[in-house]
Design a protein around this motif. Structure first.
Motif, PDB file in Angstrom:
ATOM      1  N   ARG A 169       0.830  -1.204   0.000  1.00  0.00           N
ATOM      2  CA  ARG A 169       0.000   0.000   0.000  1.00  0.00           C
ATOM      3  C   ARG A 169       0.865   1.255   0.000  1.00  0.00           C
ATOM      4  NH1 ARG A 169      -2.675  -1.341   3.943  1.00  0.00           N
ATOM      5  NH2 ARG A 169      -1.659  -0.144   5.600  1.00  0.00           N
ATOM      6  N   GLU A 170       1.909   1.255   0.842  1.00  0.00           N
ATOM      7  CA  GLU A 170       2.813   2.402   0.897  1.00  0.00           C
ATOM      8  C   GLU A 170       3.561   2.586  -0.416  1.00  0.00           C
ATOM      9  OE1 GLU A 170       5.198   1.509   4.278  1.00  0.00           O
ATOM     10  OE2 GLU A 170       3.789   2.397   5.726  1.00  0.00           O
ATOM     11  N   GLU A 171       3.948   1.480  -1.057  1.00  0.00           N
ATOM     12  CA  GLU A 171       4.636   1.559  -2.346  1.00  0.00           C
ATOM     13  C   GLU A 171       3.709   2.138  -3.408  1.00  0.00           C
ATOM     14  OE1 GLU A 171       7.633   1.060  -5.263  1.00  0.00           O
ATOM     15  OE2 GLU A 171       7.636   1.236  -3.078  1.00  0.00           O
ATOM     16  N   THR A 172       2.445   1.704  -3.387  1.00  0.00           N
ATOM     17  CA  THR A 172       1.470   2.244  -4.336  1.00  0.00           C
ATOM     18  C   THR A 172       1.264   3.737  -4.112  1.00  0.00           C
ATOM     19  OG1 THR A 172       0.327   0.118  -4.470  1.00  0.00           O
ATOM     20  CG2 THR A 172      -0.901   2.062  -5.174  1.00  0.00           C
ATOM     21  N   GLU A 173       1.141   4.142  -2.839  1.00  0.00           N
ATOM     22  CA  GLU A 173       0.946   5.557  -2.511  1.00  0.00           C
ATOM     23  C   GLU A 173       2.158   6.383  -2.955  1.00  0.00           C
ATOM     24  OE1 GLU A 173       0.243   5.478   1.649  1.00  0.00           O
ATOM     25  OE2 GLU A 173      -1.864   4.838   1.480  1.00  0.00           O
ATOM     26  N   ARG A 174       3.353   5.829  -2.773  1.00  0.00           N
ATOM     27  CA  ARG A 174       4.568   6.538  -3.183  1.00  0.00           C
ATOM     28  C   ARG A 174       4.591   6.746  -4.692  1.00  0.00           C
ATOM     29  NH1 ARG A 174       9.132   5.569  -5.524  1.00  0.00           N
ATOM     30  NH2 ARG A 174       8.686   3.340  -5.727  1.00  0.00           N
ATOM     31  N   MET A 175       4.217   5.700  -5.447  1.00  0.00           N
ATOM     32  CA  MET A 175       4.209   5.801  -6.898  1.00  0.00           C
ATOM     33  C   MET A 175       3.161   6.803  -7.380  1.00  0.00           C
ATOM     34  SD  MET A 175       4.694   1.758  -7.891  1.00  0.00           S
ATOM     35  CE  MET A 175       4.615   2.096  -9.662  1.00  0.00           C
ATOM     36  N   GLN A 180       1.892  12.151  -9.570  1.00  0.00           N
ATOM     37  CA  GLN A 180       1.209  13.436  -9.428  1.00  0.00           C
ATOM     38  C   GLN A 180       2.204  14.584  -9.481  1.00  0.00           C
ATOM     39  OE1 GLN A 180      -0.887  12.833  -5.729  1.00  0.00           O
ATOM     40  NE2 GLN A 180      -2.747  12.073  -6.764  1.00  0.00           N
ATOM     41  N   ALA A 181       3.381  14.385  -8.881  1.00  0.00           N
ATOM     42  CA  ALA A 181       4.428  15.413  -8.910  1.00  0.00           C
ATOM     43  C   ALA A 181       4.918  15.638 -10.337  1.00  0.00           C
ATOM     44  CB  ALA A 181       5.585  15.012  -8.010  1.00  0.00           C
ATOM     45  N   GLU A 182       5.044  14.555 -11.107  1.00  0.00           N
ATOM     46  CA  GLU A 182       5.461  14.675 -12.505  1.00  0.00           C
ATOM     47  C   GLU A 182       4.438  15.457 -13.314  1.00  0.00           C
ATOM     48  OE1 GLU A 182       6.116  10.803 -14.015  1.00  0.00           O
ATOM     49  OE2 GLU A 182       7.894  10.414 -12.795  1.00  0.00           O
ATOM     50  N   ILE A 183       3.155  15.180 -13.072  1.00  0.00           N
ATOM     51  CA  ILE A 183       2.081  15.871 -13.785  1.00  0.00           C
ATOM     52  C   ILE A 183       2.101  17.357 -13.453  1.00  0.00           C
ATOM     53  CG2 ILE A 183      -0.425  16.093 -14.005  1.00  0.00           C
ATOM     54  CD1 ILE A 183      -0.593  13.050 -13.588  1.00  0.00           C
ATOM     55  N   ARG A 184       2.277  17.681 -12.160  1.00  0.00           N
ATOM     56  CA  ARG A 184       2.331  19.087 -11.754  1.00  0.00           C
ATOM     57  C   ARG A 184       3.519  19.793 -12.401  1.00  0.00           C
ATOM     58  NH1 ARG A 184       0.739  16.977  -6.651  1.00  0.00           N
ATOM     59  NH2 ARG A 184       2.935  16.972  -5.972  1.00  0.00           N
ATOM     60  N   SER A 185       4.647  19.119 -12.463  1.00  0.00           N
ATOM     61  CA  SER A 185       5.842  19.685 -13.068  1.00  0.00           C
ATOM     62  C   SER A 185       5.630  19.935 -14.559  1.00  0.00           C
ATOM     63  CB  SER A 185       7.029  18.750 -12.867  1.00  0.00           C
ATOM     64  OG  SER A 185       8.190  19.233 -13.513  1.00  0.00           O
TER      65      SER A 185
END
Length: 216
Positions: A169-175, A180-185
């Motif tokens: 779950r944590e790995e999925t959340e990290r990905m 999302q950060a890539e999209i914002r960038s």
């Protein structure tokens, strides 16, 4: 005293067991495991026979040969049932057994009758009984200790499963956060003031052409 038997080899490595008397049957009912399946001749007195399945198996996955071994054994250990043909043997998961305050020693009821199965034993097959008796071993097990150990192992396994689920779950959340950060960038690079329009490109091209013409 508990009697242990080995099922037919072609069915796999399975243990069948039963108590020596009613008092022992009470202990087996109390300290059974989730993998256990209970057998009894229907409507007449008989031994309580148990089959220990492997983890992940269910009552409906018992093969015919294994089922026949258990049914023959419980019929052979019923004074009335052993003399009868076409005997009905009932079987159900241990977890479906229920004791009530008014139950006699060795007597059980069921939480869910729909989980009870029936197999017909036409007649006693001595060849099966003799083969099973050759494998019989008598022991005085600490049933409570066995159940406690099983519960501890199950608890540890569940803990590991929860830990692995948390890690995934944590790995999925990290990905997801990285995406999302890539999209914002990417959106930041696409803002109007940072973009060159087609008109600007065309104007720059003309200026370059004029510079070349002047040079010539």
């Amino acid at each position: 005293m508990v009697f242990y038997y080995k099922a037919r080899p072609d069915a796999g490595d399975y243990t069948i067991y039963m108590g020596a008397d009613k008092s022992e049957n009470e202990e087996l009912i109390k300290y059974g495991l989730p993998e256990d399946v209970w057998f009894h001749v229907d409507k007449v007195s008989s031994a309580h026979v148990y089959l220990r399945l492997k983890k992940g198996e269910s009552i409906d996955s018992i093969c015919d040969g294994l089922l026949e071994d258990c049914a023959q054994l419980v019929k052979a250990h019923s004074i009335q049932g052993n003399k009868m043909n076409n005997v009905e043997v009932v079987y159900t998961p241990w977890s479906n057994l229920r004791k009530s305050p008014s139950s006699d020693v060795g007597q059980v009821h069921f939480h869910n009758p729909s989980m009870v199965r029936v197999v017909i034993v036409e007649k006693r097959v001595n060849e099966i009984i003799n083969r099973l008796n050759k494998t019989r071993v008598e022991r005085r097990p600490d049933l409570q200790a066995e159940k406690d150990a099983s519960n501890a192992a199950e608890k540890a396994e569940r803990k590991m499963q929860l830990k692995e689920e948390k890690r995934r779950r944590e790995e999925t959340e990290r990905m997801v956060k990285e995406r999302q950060a890539e999209i914002r960038s990417y959106k930041g690079l696409m803002v109007a003031e940072k973009m060159t329009s087609n008109r600007q490109i065309a104007s720059a091209a003309r200026s370059m052409q004029e510079m070349e013409d002047d040079f010539v």
